[in-house]
Write a protein that holds these residues in place. Structure first.
Motif: not given
Length: 486
Positions: A326, A332, A345
């Motif tokens: 990512s 994340e 992502d």
């Protein structure tokens, strides 16, 4: 003694082998129709998929299991050391090959990331030191017996405990070691090997780099599930009995002594009980645990969303293990653990066993195990999350590899936290029990026994010393050493 083992994951199988080899009468109760727990397989339309762990380190622990059983490792259990540990693809366009040859890897990082090779060599030396300090005290002995803590080797390790960086996060430690943020991200990823957040997990977990980069990564000639098959066959050879499709509904305790197990309305009496079930499930469903409320407040590890794709094309740009990173790693993990969702992502792991085991896919085809980290289930809208995540994954793969992967997918099966919980009884589908997202949680996993209840033991990835095949095998050795020979 008559001993019951609840669950036939790798820890349960190894414990059964060790105890049967010591002369005990061992019976394994397994809710599923076959052994393996999280290590299973899918065979369909000419494709074979390993459904669980895909990384094999410390293979000598399997060899040790045969030695303890007084048997020779069969020639059918063969494995190769990997030359390429993993291929990494970054959003910024850089591609990096993690070679097992450390000089080759250092040269790769210098050429592509501008990293000083001395930083990499120093990092691996520090990872080796962490292993040397922690292996005896944390990995291969129980932390919960005073006699173990008084061993000379353990006392020596305790005096060096400051060197394992437990007071720093993995990310802060890695960032201070490397010039390249992309290399920091690479080594931060090891936190996911036990379902944790590198921005919170202790830097002690950098020991994983030692297992993978210093000692090496391997792959069985017949795939990951062959590890289960061989240990299962060893257990049968040593006289272990298996009751499949047998869900244990309670651990029977009288006067603070475990005396047996029940399967539905049928009770079985045993002298010792070993649980290889997820500790959260055991505490909440099989027994009255004195620390139930406190235990249920602990943060669960991450789970996974996995797509098993039969792909009717070969992709030479991929290797056995591949990572598509990512752009914003911290975001994340914030989404994963705080917002309880999958990032738009996500970092994508693609495992293609047919690269080495040609029979795992039809000719000119590949079997893709495509995984992203997911939160453990806490009533998310999984139908919507799976739908949107699948499209995000496809878009990312197409952009990174410059392909249209959806044109080649001819078979698909999906595993989510819901299906993982259903098949393995792991609470919320958490892959490793509780996370290691604090300074001490990595070391304070549930013990392998309880002082408050006699004759009851625990093995597997949700208890001490942790998740993954090597640590499950280590937990089996710890428990087997606690139960005397016949």
């Amino acid at each position: 003694m008559k001993i019951a083992v609840i669950g036939s994951g790798i820890g349960g199988l190894a414990t059964a082998c060790r105890l049967a080899s010591k002369g005990h009468e061992v019976t394994v109760f397994e809710k599923n129709a076959s052994p393996g727990g999280k290590i299973s397989e899918i065979n369909v339309e000419g494709y074979r998929f390993d459904t669980g762990p895909s990384l094999f380190t410390l293979p000598e622990l399997v060899n040790e299991l045969y030695i303890a059983a007084g048997e020779t490792v069969p020639s059918t259990f063969a494995y190769k050391k990997l030359e390429v540990l993993c291929k990494y693809f970054y959003n910024s366009g850089e591609n990096l090959i993690a070679w097992s040859d450390q000089q080759k890897f250092a040269d790769e990082c210098a050429q592509k990331l501008g990293e000083d090779p001395a930083n990499i060599n120093k990092y691996f030396k520090n990872a080796s030191l962490i292993y040397k300090i922690t292996s005896d005290i944390f990995l291969f002995n129980s932390l919960h017996k005073i006699k173990n803590l008084l061993k000379f080797s353990v006392l020596k390790s305790l005096f060096q405990v400051n060197k394992i960086r437990f007071y720093k996060s993995m990310h802060s430690e890695n960032r201070s070691n490397f010039k390249s943020p992309l290399l920091t991200q690479l080594f931060d990823r090891y936190a996911t090997y036990n379902g944790s957040n590198p921005y919170k997990a202790p830097a002690t977990l950098n020991v994983i780099a030692h297992l993978e980069n210093n000692l090496g990564t391997y792959f069985p000639d017949q795939g990951m599930y062959s590890i289960v098959q061989h240990i299962y066959e060893l257990a049968l050879k040593k006289g272990v009995r298996f009751n499949f499709n047998s869900l244990v509904t309670s651990i029977d305790i009288k006067n603070k002594i475990a005396v047996g197990v029940s399967v539905g309305d049928t009770a079985f009496t045993f002298d010792r009980i070993v649980s290889d079930s997820d500790i959260n499930y055991v505490i909440n469903n099989l027994m009255d645990h004195p620390l139930k409320k406190r235990f249920n407040r602990l943060e669960p590890s991450s789970s996974a969303l996995v797509f098993y794709w039969g792909v009717n094309k070969e992709f030479p740009e991929l290797d056995l293990h591949n990572i598509l990173f990512s752009q914003d790693y911290k975001e994340e993990f914030t989404n994963l653990f705080q917002n309880k969702t999958i990032d738009i992502d996500p970092t994508i792991y693609i495992f293609v066993s047919s690269k080495l085991v040609k029979s795992d896919a039809p000719k000119n085809c590949e079997n893709w195990f495509v995984m992203v980290n997911a939160p453990s289930n806490s009533k998310e809208n999984w139908d919507e999350l799976i739908r949107t995540s699948k499209q995000n994954i496809i878009n990312k793969i197409n952009k990174s590899l410059k392909i249209n992967i959806e044109d080649y997918i001819e078979y698909e099966k999906i595993a989510s936290p819901i299906t993982i919980e259903r098949s393995t009884l792991s609470k919320g589908g958490a892959l490793y029990g509780n996370s290691s997202n604090s300074m001490f949680s990595a070391f304070l996993r549930h013990p392998n026994f309880l002082k408050s209840i006699k004759n009851l033991y625990f093995v597997g990835g949700s208890v001490h010393p942790g998740g993954g095949i090597p640590l499950c095998l280590a937990s089996a050795k710890i428990v087997a050493n606690e139960i005397p020979a016949q």
